[in-house]
Write a protein that holds these residues in place. Structure first.
Motif, PDB file in Angstrom:
ATOM      1  N   ARG A  41      28.135  64.633 130.090  1.00 47.73           N
ATOM      2  CA  ARG A  41      26.305  65.239 129.896  1.00 47.73           C
ATOM      3  C   ARG A  41      26.680  66.092 128.592  1.00 47.73           C
ATOM      4  O   ARG A  41      26.088  65.555 127.839  1.00 47.73           O
ATOM      5  N   LYS A  42      27.251  67.141 128.973  1.00 51.45           N
ATOM      6  CA  LYS A  42      27.604  67.734 127.784  1.00 51.45           C
ATOM      7  C   LYS A  42      28.690  68.533 127.845  1.00 51.45           C
ATOM      8  O   LYS A  42      29.181  68.849 128.690  1.00 51.45           O
ATOM      9  N   VAL A  43      29.078  69.230 126.977  1.00 45.73           N
ATOM     10  CA  VAL A  43      30.136  69.911 126.321  1.00 45.73           C
ATOM     11  C   VAL A  43      29.572  71.621 126.599  1.00 45.73           C
ATOM     12  O   VAL A  43      28.207  72.060 125.600  1.00 45.73           O
ATOM     13  N   ILE A  50      32.801  71.243 130.544  1.00 43.90           N
ATOM     14  CA  ILE A  50      32.237  69.689 131.149  1.00 43.90           C
ATOM     15  C   ILE A  50      31.001  69.524 131.926  1.00 43.90           C
ATOM     16  O   ILE A  50      31.563  70.155 133.036  1.00 43.90           O
ATOM     17  N   GLU A  51      29.857  69.091 131.370  1.00 49.47           N
ATOM     18  CA  GLU A  51      29.075  68.590 132.485  1.00 49.47           C
ATOM     19  C   GLU A  51      29.430  67.514 133.010  1.00 49.47           C
ATOM     20  O   GLU A  51      29.247  66.754 131.845  1.00 49.47           O
ATOM     21  N   LEU A  59      28.358  68.216 137.564  1.00 44.84           N
ATOM     22  CA  LEU A  59      29.078  68.591 138.143  1.00 44.84           C
ATOM     23  C   LEU A  59      29.693  69.652 136.788  1.00 44.84           C
ATOM     24  O   LEU A  59      29.431  68.538 136.210  1.00 44.84           O
ATOM     25  N   THR A  60      30.582  70.459 137.382  1.00 49.11           N
ATOM     26  CA  THR A  60      30.699  70.945 135.785  1.00 49.11           C
ATOM     27  C   THR A  60      32.161  71.354 136.272  1.00 49.11           C
ATOM     28  O   THR A  60      32.839  71.914 137.833  1.00 49.11           O
TER      29      THR A  60
END
Lengths: 77, 671
Positions: A41-43, A50-51, A59-60
């Motif tokens: 999803r994103k950093v 990271i996501e 979750l990360t």
């Protein structure tokens, strides 16, 4: 390729989860099992962790740990 | 006969909310024996002779974390009458993963399918009856947040407990894994029964390669070899290893069941909303400034806008009560020593600590909101990289930040850290974040010595604290806390509106905790310090505190500080009184130097210190062991007096070394 190399807004399927001990078990327990589809999803603002989105939840994990996860079949979301 | 329930479930599944619904404020917080994992127990509101233990939030029953081990030990050894397994219906796949493992424990179990209101509102649905049949355990749909389904849940839980209705199914496996589990079950059956473990559970754990289980079962060498052979064969047939095979088996079963029972049109409304909120809250450029802004706002509200008036109101109240009490004692003509003990010792000491109560309760009001709303997990996500280098995770950031306000709530806030190692390390490092009670000391020294450089000196004080924390982190990571940290694999839960009841209970718990400390350890130590300060060796009260026992202890310790550049007994005595509260350093120095005002205090200080030794003294006060309230908090959170003493010793040691370096290196330049 490995999960840490997957850029945001792309998804892929897990082929293998490497590593040992507590970390590997944790990744498996959280549902990062072979055959599972994962989306990045994103950093985080500082470039790490990271996501991820998988199995209907978010979750990360750290990039270093994501590098233990082999993926294939990269797709745009 | 009373009934004991174990409440188990994932983190963020609404477990605490359900626990609060079940028990009200009628709960007792302690630790599981031997570990610093929190154990909450309570009596059911709906059934007075039933108790529930809130087990830690976990995702699996692996042997790797203290929380997971505690959970399985509790269920296996304490034999609860039933397990209430809370499952987040909006995130059902991953939640059921734990359920499958709990079912192997052969204890009656009911699934509380939480957040069903959200599932419905999102246009999704779950066929509860089919799911219950597929899993072989009763399921009660509930909404802990909205207080729906709690009665039904309690009814079912009591029913299965009294009928001893165990889960009907345990076999979720097929093929090779099935073969391996059953083959191993035959081998270990007697051992498992002897050790008190359900055979099926023990067998599955042996297939997974669970070392603690292997030890507990006390297997013979030939049995271990046989099991190794069976699992090896299974791995070869499946082309994967034992741990992955079992995780995969469980998830495959769950996927099949969910495909039949869960109708999901898309992501839930909460998830979509969370994704939108995260576009701003964890934004690449705005994420960190927003977080710092939120913390700043909390600080301003806690320590000035709301907190300061509340605190001064509280102080006035305490002062008034003390004054009234003092007059009353005078009227009764009590012995002056007793009068002094009660007023100067007890009332002043405990009163000064109690005046922090509004701040602590207020701070925990905000912290509960951050935690319960799901924002705290985002903070960990955003700040993780910064703390990783010193061997911590982003989760420790908030407690450390609170340390700049007050170490006591900061240390209490480490409770939410999921790893024991991270918690200990954070408790140790947090007091290096210079707390607000030390400000009067900095103010005094800068006014006396560094009037023109006040800004830079103040700034350096904070930087020094952080620097020492970072260096300590690096050192500890390589020594005491060696070994792998708990992996940072963390769920980012959907944002939710915090339940008022949970926030209030949390504030109440922390307030109660603090008051208990104030009247035990803090109470005792203020009396001790008061005694030492007011009495001489002849056990007569002294007129001049220079003749007190404390002063002679200060005298005794004074030579220790020669290498740091300040050897006067007045200073070492002041540092000792700093143990009750850091601001006491200023008042003690004022009394001992006989200063009549700021100007005379500053000139007295100028005769006690050189500018260089004043710097070294500053460094020492920033870093040396925190006040008794913080010490008590760290004792409580570490779960051991020894741990707290070691922590304090480390902090004082670090203070000594840093002050020594500053003075000795400084001397090379100043001459």
């Amino acid at each position: 390729m490995t999960l840490d190399q997957l850029t945001p807004k792309k998804s892929a399927t897990i082929t293998a989860v490497g590593g040992v001990g507590a970390l590997r078990r944790r990744l498996l327990d959280m549902g990062l099992t072979p055959g599972t589809k994962v989306t990045v999803r994103k950093v985080a603002p500082m470039g790490d962790p990271i996501e991820l989105f998988l199995r209907g939840y978010v979750l990360t994990i750290r990039k270093e740990d994501a590098s233990n996860i082999e993926i294939h079949g990269v797709m745009d979301v | 006969m009373s009934i004991l329930f174990a409440l188990a479930g994932n983190q963020n599944s609404g477990k605490t909310t359900l626990f609060n619904r079940l028990t009200g404020s009628n709960q007792h917080v302690g630790n599981f024996p031997g570990v610093t994992v929190e154990k909450k127990e309570g009596r059911l509101l709906l059934k007075k002779d039933a108790f529930v233990v809130d087990l830690p939030g976990i995702y699996s029953l692996s042997p790797y974390t203290a929380e997971e081990v505690v959970t399985r030990d509790f269920i296996v050894k304490e034999h609860p009458d039933a397990i209430i397994n809370i499952v987040d219906a909006t995130n059902i796949e991953r939640n059921l993963y734990l359920s499958l493992q709990l079912m192997e424990l052969e204890i009656p179990m009911v699934i509380a399918l939480n957040m069903m209101d959200e599932v419905r509102a999102s246009g999704n649905s779950i066929k509860v009856k089919e799911l219950s049949d597929a899993l072989g355990v009763p399921i009660v749909p509930i909404s802990a947040g909205k207080n729906e389904g709690i009665h039904e849940l309690v009814d079912v839980a009591i029913k299965i407990a009294s009928e001893k209705q165990k889960p009907k199914r345990q076999d979720f496996c097929t093929g090779e894994i099935h073969k391996a589990i059953h083959a191993i079950a035959h081998i270990i059956e007697d051992h498992a029964i002897a050790a008190g473990y359900p055979v099926r559970f023990a067998s599955t754990k042996m297939v997974e390669g669970d070392e603690p289980m292997q030890k507990e079962l006390k297997l013979h060498d030939n049995e271990i070899r046989l099991i190794a052979h069976i699992t090896k064969e299974m791995e070869e047939q499946l082309h994967t290893d034992r741990e992955a095979a079992l995780a995969d088996m469980r998830y495959q079963f769950i996927e099949e069941v969910c495909a039949k029972c869960v109708v999901k049109k898309g992501e839930s409304l909460e998830q979509l909303r969370s994704e939108k909120m995260d576009r701003i809250l964890t934004h690449k450029y705005f994420g960190i400034p927003i977080f710092l802004g939120i913390m700043l706002l909390i600080f301003i509200l806690t320590f000035s806008v709301i907190g300061a008036p509340l605190q001064s109101l509280f102080e006035q109240g305490i002062d008034a009560a003390t004054g009234w009490f003092s007059d009353w004692l005078t009227g009764l003509n009590v012995n002056p020593a007793l009068h002094s003990l009660l007023i100067d010792g007890v009332c002043t000491g405990v009163g000064s600590v109690l005046s922090f109560l509004p701040l602590i309760v207020l701070l925990f009001f905000f912290l509960s909101i951050l935690e319960d709303s799901g924002y705290m997990a985002r903070v960990a996500f955003v700040m993780d990289k910064l703390l990783r280098k010193i061997g911590l995770s982003g989760r420790s950031f908030v407690p450390m930040l609170i340390g700049f306000g007050c170490s006591v709530p900061a240390i209490m806030a480490t409770r939410t850290l999921s790893s024991d190692r991270d918690r200990k390390m954070t408790i140790l490092l947090t007091p290096f974040m210079s707390c607000s009670a030390k400000l009067p000391i900095y103010g005094m020294i800068t006014a006396a010595f560094f009037e023109r450089q006040a800004g830079i000196v103040m700034f350096s004080i904070y930087v020094l604290g952080i620097l020492v924390a970072v260096l300590s982190g690096l050192l500890l990571k390589k020594t005491v806390f060696k070994g792998n940290p708990v992996p940072f694999v963390m769920e980012l839960p959907a944002y939710r509106f915090p339940a008022a009841k949970s926030v209030l209970i949390h504030m109440w718990e922390k307030g109660k905790d603090f008051i208990r400390k104030a009247f035990t350890i803090i109470f005792l130590s203020t009396i001790v310090i008061w005694f030492l300060q007011s009495f001489g060796w002849n056990f007569q009260m002294v007129e001049d505190s220079a003749d007190s026992i404390l002063a002679s202890i200060g005298n005794l310790l004074a030579p220790l500080f020669i290498p740091l550049g300040f050897s006067d007994w007045k200073i070492s005595t002041a540092l000792i009184t700093g143990f009750t509260a850091k601001e006491s350093v200023v008042s003690t120095l004022t009394i001992l130097t006989g200063a009549t005002g700021d100007a005379s205090l500053y000139s007295a200080l100028q005769s006690l210190f050189t500018p260089l030794s004043a710097l070294s003294f500053l460094a020492f006060t920033i870093l040396y062991m925190p006040c008794v309230a913080a010490f008590a908090a760290s004792k409580r959170e570490l779960g051991s007096l020894k741990g707290a003493l070691l922590t304090a010793a480390y902090q004082t040691g670090a203070a000594y070394v840093v002050a020594l370096l500053i003075y000795q290196i400084g001397r090379l330049f100043v001459g």
